[in-house]
Structures are given as structure tokens and as C-alpha cells.
Design a protein around this motif. Sequence first.
Motif, PDB file in Angstrom:
ATOM      1  N   UNK A  66       0.835  -1.192   0.000  1.00 17.04           N
ATOM      2  CA  UNK A  66       0.000   0.000   0.000  1.00 17.04           C
ATOM      3  C   UNK A  66       0.865   1.236   0.000  1.00 17.04           C
ATOM      4  N   UNK A  67       0.268   2.395   0.142  1.00 20.74           N
ATOM      5  CA  UNK A  67       1.051   3.634   0.105  1.00 20.74           C
ATOM      6  C   UNK A  67       2.097   3.728   1.218  1.00 20.74           C
ATOM      7  N   UNK A  68       1.809   3.094   2.364  1.00 23.02           N
ATOM      8  CA  UNK A  68       2.709   3.206   3.508  1.00 23.02           C
ATOM      9  C   UNK A  68       3.462   1.935   3.848  1.00 23.02           C
ATOM     10  N   UNK A  69       3.299   0.878   3.035  1.00 27.69           N
ATOM     11  CA  UNK A  69       4.006  -0.364   3.341  1.00 27.69           C
ATOM     12  C   UNK A  69       4.246  -1.171   2.070  1.00 27.69           C
ATOM     13  N   UNK A 101      11.321  -5.642  -1.818  1.00 26.56           N
ATOM     14  CA  UNK A 101      11.870  -4.292  -1.965  1.00 26.56           C
ATOM     15  C   UNK A 101      10.830  -3.349  -2.574  1.00 26.56           C
ATOM     16  N   UNK A 102      10.854  -2.113  -2.120  1.00 24.69           N
ATOM     17  CA  UNK A 102       9.972  -1.098  -2.681  1.00 24.69           C
ATOM     18  C   UNK A 102      10.738   0.210  -2.726  1.00 24.69           C
ATOM     19  N   UNK A 148       7.033  -2.116  14.445  1.00 21.59           N
ATOM     20  CA  UNK A 148       6.724  -1.310  13.273  1.00 21.59           C
ATOM     21  C   UNK A 148       5.252  -0.904  13.279  1.00 21.59           C
ATOM     22  N   UNK A 149       4.396  -1.800  13.731  1.00 19.51           N
ATOM     23  CA  UNK A 149       2.958  -1.537  13.787  1.00 19.51           C
ATOM     24  C   UNK A 149       2.323  -2.482  14.798  1.00 19.51           C
TER      25      UNK A 149
END
Length: 161
Positions: A66-69, A101-102, A148-149
Motif C-alpha cells: 500500500x502507500x505506507x508499506x 523491496x519497494x 513497526x505496527x
Amino acid sequence: MLAVTVGWMSAAHADDPELVPCADAIGTFLTENANADETDWFASRSLISLTDAGHAFFTDSGEAGGPDFAPFTDGSGAWRCDSAADGTQQITATIVDFVFPQGDTGRKIGRLDIAGAFDPRTGLLSGTMTLYIVPFESNPMTTTDEPTAAGKFRGFKITAP
């Protein structure tokens, strides 16, 4: 392609005698997962599977990223029965997966710690999940990093019709 996994277990047939007090928790659960402040109970949905041999498997609807992960794989791990007081079965599970990887971030490993309570009278499993994302070369089981969350989950046991 259709893949079907069928399992059967009774307390008398547990592969691991320490799991016998939580034998009713063995199976697969469909969960709804909330963010830490519980404002979004459908942040994702998951399948949590607990086997009679102490294995745990995890699949999540957010695996595409997603946008944050970053995207991640299904996870595998282990679970244990902590207690079975007053009819509620307390379980702890640890799941490990791979994070792809991102952008300019490299490969990583994720560890998900699950603390849950299963009520065999209702078929509901609920609890907390804590996620750690660590460098690919490290041992996710020995990390001392901050989580992390974290969030909560609740779900029901999947049964055959």
C-alpha cells in the motif's frame, strides 16, 4: 486452480500434547484487523491457521502493499497454548514472512507476534498483533527494535458446510 487443505484433530490425537488444552482453537480463522486506535476495523482481513502440530500460517489481504508499506508474502511460524482457563483458550503465535523491496528500500523480513483468546462456545478468536520489520540479514526472532505496527483482530473459525 483450486487448492484444498483438510485437517482433522481431536484432543486425543494431538501431535503436541502441550496443545491439547487448546485443541478447539485448531483450525483456520477469517479475521478483520484494526489499526492501533481501532478507528478502521477493516484495515485488512486475514486468514490465521493453527495446526495440531504447532504450526501457524498467515495470509493477509494487504499482501500487495500500500502507500505506507511494501508488499509481503504469506507467513509461516509456530503457536502454543498458554492456558485454557474458564473455557477460553489463550494462544500465542509467531509468524515470519518476507517483505519485497519497494523504491529504494531493500528486502526485509517481517515478524508478526499474535496474542489471542479463542472462545469455543462462540467460535470467535480475538486479540492483538504486533509487527516487526527488520533488515533481511538479521534474525527476526532476536530483534530488540521497536514494533513497526500494532493492532487488534477479531474473527471466526471457518467450518465446512
